[in-house]
Design an enzyme around this catalytic site. Structure first.
Site, mmCIF file in Angstrom:
data_model
loop_
_atom_site.group_PDB
_atom_site.id
_atom_site.type_symbol
_atom_site.label_atom_id
_atom_site.label_comp_id
_atom_site.label_asym_id
_atom_site.label_seq_id
_atom_site.Cartn_x
_atom_site.Cartn_y
_atom_site.Cartn_z
ATOM 1 N N LYS A 127 0.719 -1.317 -0.027
ATOM 2 C CA LYS A 127 -0.028 0.037 0.051
ATOM 3 C C LYS A 127 0.886 1.266 0.085
ATOM 4 C CE LYS A 127 -4.220 -2.059 1.528
ATOM 5 N NZ LYS A 127 -3.995 -3.442 1.897
HETATM 6 C C1 LIG Z 1 -4.441 -4.632 1.056
HETATM 7 C C2 LIG Z 1 -3.487 -5.631 1.046
HETATM 8 C C3 LIG Z 1 -4.065 -6.882 0.047
HETATM 9 C C4 LIG Z 1 -5.107 -6.731 -0.503
HETATM 10 O O1 LIG Z 1 -5.104 -5.883 -1.921
HETATM 11 P P1 LIG Z 1 -6.315 -5.215 -2.481
HETATM 12 O O2 LIG Z 1 -5.984 -3.926 -3.261
HETATM 13 O O3 LIG Z 1 -7.266 -4.667 -1.415
HETATM 14 O O4 LIG Z 1 -6.899 -6.277 -3.333
HETATM 15 C C5 LIG Z 1 -3.105 -8.000 0.045
HETATM 16 N N1 LIG Z 1 -2.009 -8.117 0.975
HETATM 17 C C6 LIG Z 1 -1.667 -7.037 1.789
HETATM 18 C C7 LIG Z 1 -0.383 -7.444 2.520
HETATM 19 C C8 LIG Z 1 -2.489 -5.887 1.771
HETATM 20 O O5 LIG Z 1 -2.011 -5.064 2.501
#
Ligand SMILES: *Cc1c(COP(=O)(O)O)cnc(C)c1O
Length: 462
Positions: A112
């Site tokens: 993120k």
């Molecule tokens: C947010 C997250 C996901 C999922 O991603 P999306 O964009 O919501 O599909 C997968 N792995 C980790 C470690 C995350 O923080």
């Protein structure tokens, strides 16, 4: 370039407006009116460029001249200078044809950061230009909160308030938020659970009167700029493996569908992608929909891959909009039905999705097995989210001769519980974070009462 709503009834917006707006007024999500093309020659010319330069070239059409090129280049360079690896998102080859794309070298050790390091800076730029300030509010059970705080800590025109459930997030996750001592960062521990915290954030967006006219901004994954930032690493990694001359496949640990939807946009721009494999944990709405056309909510399950624990995948609506031929009325009808009862996609859109997407769901016992198996075969310790991807890539890939890139969405040190359960002694935090457990913390504990939270926000915003 304008942005339109997936439900067809909200006004079209500029890039600046869409970044500041979040959800559309008709309940839909914004998408670009046309998807810009990346031609064969443009892709070929990206070979060997820095990540920041590729990022600038991929995103520039979406920004639409609303930030001048030199300023935008500066924003992009600054955002990705916060990553601890020179390649920003390095590829790690696991075997003859399976690669990990390590998206966890940012400040909070999860993917993120790639989007939120950029989004905070873009928001700050537009607010500065307008002479406005804004407040960000969010609720977190872990990853998003810390990535948003790191993305906003240097933003002069933003104050950020992140609510987490008191004593219900791991110590590492709490400290990643509460040890950021910047003047514009406010951590609130709510005496309640995550749903209580989220309900208060939602209520605050629905009625913003307590802020006396100051704009409230959402940085969750429905913000278009987050998708835009994520398109870049699909392009950069495919080019590194030989695109546009050679196709690749991607396997994406998925929850709200923002990450894999960005990959789909890269493909629509012209990147040669053979297949997207969606990996889910036991919260498998995406897998049930694709494999069995069961588009229905099921109760939330707490898993070893907690950042993928969801009931509804909010960004899936953006893909449905494409699958339904951009028919906003059809999308609105489908999603209104979905809110109340189990439903299914129409045949033609489902067939269209299955041309590009496969899926696989991985339960907790299998996550542990995969962490052990991957370590045995490759010497890598995978985090539990990435482990779902590793297994899904092996089980669902259509063609073993096309390279498959599994997105490594978090660093294993961040999710020690699963790693230890799998039988390993744990993974140390990277050197720049190894004093996390000694750093000073700052947060405020508040009761789970909307009036108390809103009063705190109103008093403390600058
Ligand atoms: C947010 C997250 C996901 C999922 O991603 P999306 O964009 O919501 O599909 C997968 N792995 C980790 C470690 C995350 O923080």
């Amino acid at each position: 370039m304008r942005y339109i709503s997936t439900r067809g009834q909200a006004p079209a917006l500029s890039f600046e407006e869409v970044v500041l707006t979040g959800m559309a007024s008709d309940g839909g999500l914004y998408v670009p009116e046309t998807i810009p093309a990346l031609g064969h020659d443009e892709l070929a010319a990206m070979a060997g460029l820095s990540y920041a330069e590729i990022a600038f070239r991929v995103m520039q059409p979406y920004v639409n001249g609303e930030i001048d090129d030199d300023t935008f280049r500066g924003i992009v360079e600054e955002a990705y200078a916060t990553f601890s690896h020179d390649a920003v998102v390095p590829l790690n080859q696991l075997d003859a044809n399976h690669f990990l794309l390590e998206l966890f070298h940012g400040p909070t050790l999860a993917f993120k950061d790639v989007a939120l390091q950029l989004l905070g800076r873009i928001l700050d730029h537009f607010l500065q230009k307008r002479g406005e300030r804004a407040v960000i509010m969010g609720a977190t059970s872990g990853d998003t909160g810390s990535a948003a705080i790191e993305g906003c800590r240097h933003c002069d025109n933003l104050d950020i308030f992140i609510l987490h459930p008191h004593n219900r997030v791991s110590e590492v996750q709490r400290r990643q938020m509460t040890t950021v001592l910047a003047d514009n960062v406010f951590n609130v521990a709510i005496e309640g659970n995550f749903d209580d915290a989220q309900a208060m954030v939602k209520a605050s967006f629905a009625d913003q009167g307590f802020l006396d006219g100051t704009r409230l901004v959402a940085v969750n994954s429905i913000n278009w700029a987050r998708i835009m930032a994520q398109v870049v690493y699909y392009v950069a990694s495919a080019v590194a493996l030989g695109a546009p001359h050679r196709a690749v496949s991607f396997c994406v640990p998925s929850a709200n569908f923002g990450n894999v939807f960005a990959g789909y946009i890269a493909k629509r721009m012209g990147l040669p992608v053979e297949q997207f494999i969606i990996a889910t944990n036991a919260n498998d709405i995406l897998h049930r929909t694709l494999a069995a056309n069961d588009f229905s909510k099921q109760e939330l399950k707490a898993t070893l891959a907690p950042s993928m624990d969801i009931v509804v995948s909010s960004n899936f609506e953006r893909l449905l909009f494409e699958a339904y031929g951009r028919d906003g009325d059809a999308v609105r009808a489908l999603l209104e039905r979905f809110q109340h009862e189990p439903t299914a996609l129409a045949d033609a859109p489902l067939a269209r999705l299955r041309e590009s997407f496969a899926s696989h769901s991985v339960d907790d016992a299998t996550i542990l097995e995969v962490i052990r198996e991957a370590h045995h075969r490759t010497q890598e310790i995978l985090d539990p989210h990435t482990a779902t991807g590793y297994r899904a890539a092996e089980r669902a890939r259509a063609d073993a001769t096309t390279p498959v890139i599994t997105l490594a969405t978090a660093h294993p040190a961040k999710f020690a519980e699963a790693v230890v359960k799998a039988g390993f002694p744990g993974v140390p935090l990277p050197p720049h974070m190894d004093d996390l457990l000694e750093r000073e913390e700052r947060y405020t504990v508040l009761p789970a009462e909307l009036s108390a939270v809103q009063a705190f926000v109103a008093e403390n915003r600058r």
